[in-house]
Design a protein around this motif. Sequence first.
Motif, PDB file in Angstrom:
ATOM      1  N   VAL A  57      84.157  -1.838  -2.942  1.00  0.00           N
ATOM      2  CA  VAL A  57      82.779  -1.485  -3.283  1.00  0.00           C
ATOM      3  C   VAL A  57      82.696  -1.190  -4.770  1.00  0.00           C
ATOM      4  CG1 VAL A  57      80.894   0.146  -2.924  1.00  0.00           C
ATOM      5  CG2 VAL A  57      82.319  -0.560  -0.992  1.00  0.00           C
ATOM      6  N   HIS A  58      81.767  -1.876  -5.461  1.00  0.00           N
ATOM      7  CA  HIS A  58      81.531  -1.651  -6.885  1.00  0.00           C
ATOM      8  C   HIS A  58      80.110  -1.123  -7.076  1.00  0.00           C
ATOM      9  CE1 HIS A  58      85.162  -4.011  -7.676  1.00  0.00           C
ATOM     10  NE2 HIS A  58      84.681  -4.945  -6.871  1.00  0.00           N
ATOM     11  N   ARG A  59      79.837  -0.655  -8.249  1.00  0.00           N
ATOM     12  CA  ARG A  59      78.476  -0.197  -8.545  1.00  0.00           C
ATOM     13  C   ARG A  59      77.480  -1.351  -8.490  1.00  0.00           C
ATOM     14  NH1 ARG A  59      78.963   4.149 -13.583  1.00  0.00           N
ATOM     15  NH2 ARG A  59      80.169   5.727 -12.438  1.00  0.00           N
ATOM     16  N   ASN A  60      77.969  -2.547  -8.790  1.00  0.00           N
ATOM     17  CA  ASN A  60      77.064  -3.702  -8.804  1.00  0.00           C
ATOM     18  C   ASN A  60      77.101  -4.499  -7.510  1.00  0.00           C
ATOM     19  OD1 ASN A  60      79.670  -4.576  -9.276  1.00  0.00           O
ATOM     20  ND2 ASN A  60      79.061  -6.252 -10.636  1.00  0.00           N
ATOM     21  N   GLY A  61      77.724  -3.950  -6.472  1.00  0.00           N
ATOM     22  CA  GLY A  61      77.682  -4.637  -5.191  1.00  0.00           C
ATOM     23  C   GLY A  61      78.954  -4.528  -4.378  1.00  0.00           C
ATOM     24  N   LEU A  62      78.997  -5.360  -3.330  1.00  0.00           N
ATOM     25  CA  LEU A  62      80.118  -5.366  -2.397  1.00  0.00           C
ATOM     26  C   LEU A  62      80.958  -6.620  -2.586  1.00  0.00           C
ATOM     27  CD1 LEU A  62      77.998  -4.508   0.792  1.00  0.00           C
ATOM     28  CD2 LEU A  62      79.258  -2.866  -0.614  1.00  0.00           C
ATOM     29  N   GLN A  63      82.242  -6.460  -2.831  1.00  0.00           N
ATOM     30  CA  GLN A  63      83.144  -7.604  -2.909  1.00  0.00           C
ATOM     31  C   GLN A  63      83.560  -7.975  -1.492  1.00  0.00           C
ATOM     32  OE1 GLN A  63      83.886  -9.041  -5.933  1.00  0.00           O
ATOM     33  NE2 GLN A  63      84.769 -10.741  -4.765  1.00  0.00           N
ATOM     34  N   VAL A  64      83.299  -9.219  -1.081  1.00  0.00           N
ATOM     35  CA  VAL A  64      83.575  -9.628   0.296  1.00  0.00           C
ATOM     36  C   VAL A  64      84.472 -10.855   0.321  1.00  0.00           C
ATOM     37  CG1 VAL A  64      81.388  -8.680   1.124  1.00  0.00           C
ATOM     38  CG2 VAL A  64      81.500 -11.097   0.451  1.00  0.00           C
ATOM     39  N   ARG A  65      85.190 -10.992   1.442  1.00  0.00           N
ATOM     40  CA  ARG A  65      86.044 -12.158   1.661  1.00  0.00           C
ATOM     41  C   ARG A  65      85.836 -12.664   3.068  1.00  0.00           C
ATOM     42  NH1 ARG A  65      92.170 -10.923   0.181  1.00  0.00           N
ATOM     43  NH2 ARG A  65      92.341 -13.055   1.013  1.00  0.00           N
ATOM     44  N   GLY A  66      85.816 -13.992   3.218  1.00  0.00           N
ATOM     45  CA  GLY A  66      85.671 -14.616   4.520  1.00  0.00           C
ATOM     46  C   GLY A  66      86.723 -15.677   4.729  1.00  0.00           C
ATOM     47  N   ALA A  67      86.501 -16.539   5.714  1.00  0.00           N
ATOM     48  CA  ALA A  67      87.481 -17.574   6.038  1.00  0.00           C
ATOM     49  C   ALA A  67      87.683 -18.551   4.893  1.00  0.00           C
ATOM     50  CB  ALA A  67      87.045 -18.323   7.291  1.00  0.00           C
ATOM     51  N   ASP A  68      86.594 -18.869   4.191  1.00  0.00           N
ATOM     52  CA  ASP A  68      86.718 -19.825   3.096  1.00  0.00           C
ATOM     53  C   ASP A  68      85.784 -19.474   1.939  1.00  0.00           C
ATOM     54  OD1 ASP A  68      84.357 -20.353   4.317  1.00  0.00           O
ATOM     55  OD2 ASP A  68      84.758 -22.462   4.761  1.00  0.00           O
ATOM     56  N   LEU A  69      85.519 -18.191   1.751  1.00  0.00           N
ATOM     57  CA  LEU A  69      84.655 -17.821   0.626  1.00  0.00           C
ATOM     58  C   LEU A  69      84.957 -16.405   0.158  1.00  0.00           C
ATOM     59  CD1 LEU A  69      82.062 -15.704   1.406  1.00  0.00           C
ATOM     60  CD2 LEU A  69      81.488 -17.647   2.860  1.00  0.00           C
ATOM     61  N   GLU A  70      84.677 -16.172  -1.108  1.00  0.00           N
ATOM     62  CA  GLU A  70      84.704 -14.847  -1.708  1.00  0.00           C
ATOM     63  C   GLU A  70      83.415 -14.706  -2.493  1.00  0.00           C
ATOM     64  OE1 GLU A  70      88.109 -13.370  -3.756  1.00  0.00           O
ATOM     65  OE2 GLU A  70      89.525 -14.607  -2.618  1.00  0.00           O
ATOM     66  N   ALA A  71      82.810 -13.535  -2.425  1.00  0.00           N
ATOM     67  CA  ALA A  71      81.527 -13.362  -3.096  1.00  0.00           C
ATOM     68  C   ALA A  71      81.291 -11.894  -3.416  1.00  0.00           C
ATOM     69  CB  ALA A  71      80.399 -13.899  -2.215  1.00  0.00           C
ATOM     70  N   LEU A  72      80.320 -11.665  -4.297  1.00  0.00           N
ATOM     71  CA  LEU A  72      79.861 -10.318  -4.597  1.00  0.00           C
ATOM     72  C   LEU A  72      78.443 -10.201  -4.075  1.00  0.00           C
ATOM     73  CD1 LEU A  72      80.427  -7.597  -6.049  1.00  0.00           C
ATOM     74  CD2 LEU A  72      79.286  -8.574  -8.060  1.00  0.00           C
ATOM     75  N   VAL A  73      78.253  -9.351  -3.072  1.00  0.00           N
ATOM     76  CA  VAL A  73      76.931  -9.139  -2.491  1.00  0.00           C
ATOM     77  C   VAL A  73      76.229  -8.042  -3.284  1.00  0.00           C
ATOM     78  CG1 VAL A  73      75.649  -8.451  -0.438  1.00  0.00           C
ATOM     79  CG2 VAL A  73      77.746  -9.811  -0.206  1.00  0.00           C
ATOM     80  N   PRO A  74      75.090  -8.333  -3.912  1.00  0.00           N
ATOM     81  CA  PRO A  74      74.367  -7.314  -4.690  1.00  0.00           C
ATOM     82  C   PRO A  74      73.986  -6.120  -3.812  1.00  0.00           C
ATOM     83  CG  PRO A  74      73.494  -9.507  -5.127  1.00  0.00           C
ATOM     84  CD  PRO A  74      74.403  -9.643  -3.940  1.00  0.00           C
ATOM     85  N   PRO A  75      73.715  -4.964  -4.423  1.00  0.00           N
ATOM     86  CA  PRO A  75      73.322  -3.787  -3.643  1.00  0.00           C
ATOM     87  C   PRO A  75      72.167  -4.104  -2.697  1.00  0.00           C
ATOM     88  CG  PRO A  75      73.688  -3.183  -5.937  1.00  0.00           C
ATOM     89  CD  PRO A  75      73.756  -4.681  -5.881  1.00  0.00           C
ATOM     90  N   GLY A  76      72.307  -3.671  -1.482  1.00  0.00           N
ATOM     91  CA  GLY A  76      71.304  -3.944  -0.455  1.00  0.00           C
ATOM     92  C   GLY A  76      71.811  -3.478   0.895  1.00  0.00           C
ATOM     93  N   PRO A  77      72.811  -4.188   1.458  1.00  0.00           N
ATOM     94  CA  PRO A  77      73.351  -3.751   2.752  1.00  0.00           C
ATOM     95  C   PRO A  77      74.022  -2.382   2.625  1.00  0.00           C
ATOM     96  CG  PRO A  77      73.996  -6.015   2.235  1.00  0.00           C
ATOM     97  CD  PRO A  77      73.398  -5.454   0.997  1.00  0.00           C
ATOM     98  N   GLU A  78      73.753  -1.485   3.561  1.00  0.00           N
ATOM     99  CA  GLU A  78      74.403  -0.177   3.580  1.00  0.00           C
ATOM    100  C   GLU A  78      75.760  -0.331   4.245  1.00  0.00           C
ATOM    101  OE1 GLU A  78      72.090   3.017   5.090  1.00  0.00           O
ATOM    102  OE2 GLU A  78      70.310   2.490   3.940  1.00  0.00           O
ATOM    103  N   ALA A  79      76.752  -0.617   3.425  1.00  0.00           N
ATOM    104  CA  ALA A  79      78.083  -0.913   3.941  1.00  0.00           C
ATOM    105  C   ALA A  79      79.139  -0.235   3.084  1.00  0.00           C
ATOM    106  CB  ALA A  79      78.308  -2.425   3.968  1.00  0.00           C
ATOM    107  N   THR A  80      80.351  -0.186   3.610  1.00  0.00           N
ATOM    108  CA  THR A  80      81.469   0.402   2.893  1.00  0.00           C
ATOM    109  C   THR A  80      82.700  -0.465   3.088  1.00  0.00           C
ATOM    110  OG1 THR A  80      82.731   2.458   2.563  1.00  0.00           O
ATOM    111  CG2 THR A  80      82.206   1.855   4.829  1.00  0.00           C
ATOM    112  N   VAL A  81      83.796  -0.090   2.476  1.00  0.00           N
ATOM    113  CA  VAL A  81      85.036  -0.863   2.590  1.00  0.00           C
ATOM    114  C   VAL A  81      85.452  -0.958   4.064  1.00  0.00           C
ATOM    115  CG1 VAL A  81      87.476  -0.923   2.004  1.00  0.00           C
ATOM    116  CG2 VAL A  81      85.820  -0.183   0.310  1.00  0.00           C
ATOM    117  N   GLY A  82      85.791  -2.166   4.501  1.00  0.00           N
ATOM    118  CA  GLY A  82      86.200  -2.381   5.882  1.00  0.00           C
ATOM    119  C   GLY A  82      85.107  -2.915   6.769  1.00  0.00           C
ATOM    120  N   ASP A  83      83.854  -2.822   6.324  1.00  0.00           N
ATOM    121  CA  ASP A  83      82.742  -3.335   7.126  1.00  0.00           C
ATOM    122  C   ASP A  83      82.808  -4.858   7.239  1.00  0.00           C
ATOM    123  OD1 ASP A  83      80.980  -1.449   8.298  1.00  0.00           O
ATOM    124  OD2 ASP A  83      80.251  -0.863   6.316  1.00  0.00           O
ATOM    125  N   TRP A  84      82.235  -5.370   8.326  1.00  0.00           N
ATOM    126  CA  TRP A  84      82.040  -6.807   8.496  1.00  0.00           C
ATOM    127  C   TRP A  84      80.553  -7.116   8.329  1.00  0.00           C
ATOM    128  CZ3 TRP A  84      85.429 -10.745   8.839  1.00  0.00           C
ATOM    129  CH2 TRP A  84      86.775 -10.438   9.113  1.00  0.00           C
TER     130      TRP A  84
END
Length: 366
Positions: A57-84
Amino acid sequence: MTRDYSQFLPTDAQTPAQTPEPAKRAMLDILGWQPFFAQQLALETLTQTPPVRVVEVHRNGLQVRGADLEALVPPGPEATVGDWLLYDAELPTRSVVLERKSLFKRRAAGHDRSIQMIAANVDTAFVVTSCNNDFNVARLERFLALAFEAEVAPVIVLTKADLCEDPTPFVAEAQKISARVPVVLLNAKSEEPAQKLADWCAPGQTIAFLGTSGVGKSTLVNALFGSEQAETGAIREDDSRGRHTTTSRQLHFTDSGLAILDTPGMRELQLAEAGDGVADLFSDVVEIATQCKFRDCAHESEPGCAVRAAIADGTLEAERFERWRKLEAEERHNTASLAEKRAYDKNFGKMVKSVTKAHKGRKGRR
């Protein structure tokens, strides 16, 4: 590209023998995908919005990883490290957070009356402390109550056994806290972590290391990887405290499919909305308290107080009772404080809407 996620949905025919070898394991399995999450959605949903896991989790969003992608999700979803999340590529801020298996949370540090999410979907929490001046029963109880409330299996890990002349007293004190919590003594800089923690580190599991700075959490992360994944540092000799080498909560993944969460040291851990966790940890005290003559017994000088009787005959340690009373009072106060703030925010929001509606009505009549 159309993704095929059918293999990640649970089937009646699926058996442990069909699980692929670690080297051939799908990326989602490595990231910790489990039937609990798959059962929440349909194959069509998975295809349109693929699952990704929050790894940092960064100030500018959520760093996420999937089966074939990595992305930074801008602030919006109320999520924390470990969330799906179900990742919405067209509008990432609308990515949906899947129901959690577990959630660590605490009252935010400082004077802010809010809840801070620490980590989600953890299977085992290793509460780490050292066999030195850092060892503190009351602090361990806070972390364990947090784990019980989150419905995560806790394990006490005692480190720096190699630097202690006799770690036996530390082990004995840790074992007295709860019969439900295993205690593991080890040297974090040896091969012992991989051996002694193996029962909780199976592929597909997510584990977290919790504790103060300098107790060896990052060293344990590196030991399980067999390489330098997390920065480590020395402790101060005068108080056995360490510096913050880990500055953010981040998930690391082994090739075998174990997710490891390293966390910054938490010197301030205020419990809130954790009444069940405190009660579970101090179930012995709670059970004795139910035997008091009066239901509202304050356990002071009331006649028929079972708690005072248990302390007098040695059944209950006075120090343990006082720690329970202090933690319970703090939890009640923080929970009530949060409830008051939510009620105030709700009433304030209603007032704003009412004023805005009235203002619009006056403009319409002009």
